[in-house]
Scaffold this motif. Sequence first.
Motif, PDB file in Angstrom:
ATOM      1  N   ARG A 167       0.894  -1.172   0.144  1.00 26.05           N
ATOM      2  CA  ARG A 167      -0.200  -0.029   0.032  1.00 26.05           C
ATOM      3  C   ARG A 167       0.933   1.317   0.069  1.00 26.05           C
ATOM      4  O   ARG A 167       1.938   1.224   0.637  1.00 26.05           O
ATOM      5  CB  ARG A 167      -0.891   0.159   1.398  1.00 26.05           C
ATOM      6  N   ASP A 241      -6.271   2.939  -3.222  1.00 28.31           N
ATOM      7  CA  ASP A 241      -5.302   2.048  -2.835  1.00 28.31           C
ATOM      8  C   ASP A 241      -5.904   0.499  -2.716  1.00 28.31           C
ATOM      9  O   ASP A 241      -5.438  -0.473  -2.358  1.00 28.31           O
ATOM     10  CB  ASP A 241      -5.024   2.158  -1.406  1.00 28.31           C
ATOM     11  N   ASP A 246      -7.997  -7.449  -3.876  1.00 27.45           N
ATOM     12  CA  ASP A 246      -9.358  -6.860  -3.563  1.00 27.45           C
ATOM     13  C   ASP A 246     -10.333  -7.146  -4.538  1.00 27.45           C
ATOM     14  O   ASP A 246     -11.676  -7.383  -4.032  1.00 27.45           O
ATOM     15  CB  ASP A 246      -9.249  -5.371  -3.311  1.00 27.45           C
ATOM     16  N   LYS A 332     -11.993  -5.224   0.298  1.00 26.27           N
ATOM     17  CA  LYS A 332     -10.620  -4.163   0.664  1.00 26.27           C
ATOM     18  C   LYS A 332     -10.357  -4.102   2.211  1.00 26.27           C
ATOM     19  O   LYS A 332      -9.576  -4.285   2.847  1.00 26.27           O
ATOM     20  CB  LYS A 332     -10.764  -3.023  -0.123  1.00 26.27           C
ATOM     21  N   THR A 333     -11.596  -3.599   2.839  1.00 21.24           N
ATOM     22  CA  THR A 333     -11.527  -3.314   4.465  1.00 21.24           C
ATOM     23  C   THR A 333     -11.152  -4.528   5.078  1.00 21.24           C
ATOM     24  O   THR A 333     -10.314  -4.578   5.912  1.00 21.24           O
ATOM     25  CB  THR A 333     -12.780  -2.657   4.511  1.00 21.24           C
ATOM     26  N   ASP A 336      -7.530  -5.554   4.313  1.00 19.41           N
ATOM     27  CA  ASP A 336      -6.399  -4.706   4.790  1.00 19.41           C
ATOM     28  C   ASP A 336      -6.253  -5.215   6.346  1.00 19.41           C
ATOM     29  O   ASP A 336      -4.981  -5.238   6.710  1.00 19.41           O
ATOM     30  CB  ASP A 336      -6.921  -3.345   4.831  1.00 19.41           C
ATOM     31  N   ARG A 337      -6.979  -5.714   6.890  1.00 18.29           N
ATOM     32  CA  ARG A 337      -6.970  -6.134   8.289  1.00 18.29           C
ATOM     33  C   ARG A 337      -6.298  -7.340   8.310  1.00 18.29           C
ATOM     34  O   ARG A 337      -5.559  -7.502   9.381  1.00 18.29           O
ATOM     35  CB  ARG A 337      -8.479  -6.331   8.973  1.00 18.29           C
ATOM     36  N   LYS A 339      -4.214  -8.300   6.033  1.00 16.25           N
ATOM     37  CA  LYS A 339      -2.654  -8.209   6.011  1.00 16.25           C
ATOM     38  C   LYS A 339      -2.112  -7.338   7.131  1.00 16.25           C
ATOM     39  O   LYS A 339      -0.756  -7.675   7.443  1.00 16.25           O
ATOM     40  CB  LYS A 339      -2.421  -7.004   4.699  1.00 16.25           C
ATOM     41  N   LEU A 340      -2.722  -6.532   7.955  1.00 15.71           N
ATOM     42  CA  LEU A 340      -2.144  -5.951   9.168  1.00 15.71           C
ATOM     43  C   LEU A 340      -2.026  -7.154  10.126  1.00 15.71           C
ATOM     44  O   LEU A 340      -0.832  -6.864  10.818  1.00 15.71           O
ATOM     45  CB  LEU A 340      -3.066  -4.966   9.637  1.00 15.71           C
TER      46      LEU A 340
END
Length: 455
Positions: A167, A241, A246, A332-333, A336-337, A339-340
């Motif tokens: 990102r 992003d 995604d 995507k949301t 993203d979580r 990947k974090l």
Amino acid sequence: MNDEPLSPAGRLFVQPATHQIINCTLGLEQPLSLDAAKHVVSNSLMIQHPRFSSLLVTDNNGREYWRKTELNIDRHIILRPDPIGEAVSDEAAINDYVADLTVSSPLSYDKPLWEIHLLPAHKCVVLRIHHALGDGISLMSLMLTLTRKLDDPDQTPAIEPLVSSKRKRNENETLGEFIKVLKMICFSLIYVIEFIMRGVWVNDGKTVVRGGEGVEMWPRKLVTARFRVEDMKTVKNAVSDATINDVLFGVISLGLSKYLGKRSPDSLQEGLRITGVALVNLRPSPGLQDIKELMKKNAAGTGWGNKIGIILLPVYYHRNGSDPLQYLKRAKTMLDRKKLSLEAVLSHQIGHFVMKFFGAKVASMLNYRVVCNTSFTISNVVGPREDITIAGIPVTYMRTTSSALSHAITMHMLSYSGKADMQILVAKDLIPDPENLAKCFEDALLEMKEASLQI
């Protein structure tokens, strides 16, 4: 005797409950002859890799090893000269052939665990490689050493990401590193607890796409959903992003909602959760240019192998009528979580711990229960962007799938030369109309593209 032990993930893939073979299909402009195939394989880097000339052996304690053997290429190249079945098209015939391989044709352990099937009547080659030989990305890189670039026949094709997986960092972001670390810890804890619970008792609600224990042995049907990479990029650019992954998962989410809405519209609750499983490669992809170096490292036990984690990917059923791009934003949301978090790393560590202290059978059963308690498998592998050839014959498409799982739906997307084909392997007694499912996914991308162009 200089035997090499299997990696923990490799041991997992040879257990009966989690046995996996990768089947990669190459479509050609004209048939590949047996002699040409032998010449290509004999002069390829692929068979120089020690795994491709080693037998899988098991000692008295049940531990699996690779043992070097004399390679007889004639035993690995199988010619099927006659047309397959009574299918109305080459694609249908090839899909039927591969679907049968996924449930009824294991690789023989009396030779190295790979085969090449030639189907000249359908201008096709099917490469079968046991997952214990390596992870999907590395095997793809090694397999491509059989091919050459169409516009430069002396060069082997390279694999490059469709988009950067990183990102863009916002220089003005106000969220401190402490908050990021706190989020990572929280998400990791939540996801690893969920992974353990999925392996014990928590499962998806019953739907028409839900499989379960024993379904891996049911008859299969294979169909292809076709996407254009350019269309996926158009959708990706509509959300800040976003990545191709995604978009893919947004398409899966919308497509499944469309399909379920057609199959059982009155029996589904809005927001019903449907959980997918994805395998994540935890090693940096070596790239074709580094295959030789990786093979050297392999001699010391530090290079080749499977280092794979599992992540759970939930989607939610929504009735038709909502904005198609909302599916992408939700995907995507969620991603993203993921990947974090450290979900993939921790699931790998849990599997390694169970393998070390309880053995391969228990580790295999844990993974099997996770699959039984979820609804589908999804993977996305990047292939070459440019057109390629094998023995001088242009390759028209590349597709891949794997052995049947206890899921009713297994999806593998592979991109090649601007196209992204997704092979959808289904238990046909549960999903008798996979062509409709494939169309739901194709329509989902087109609807998201249309919405993107209106922004």
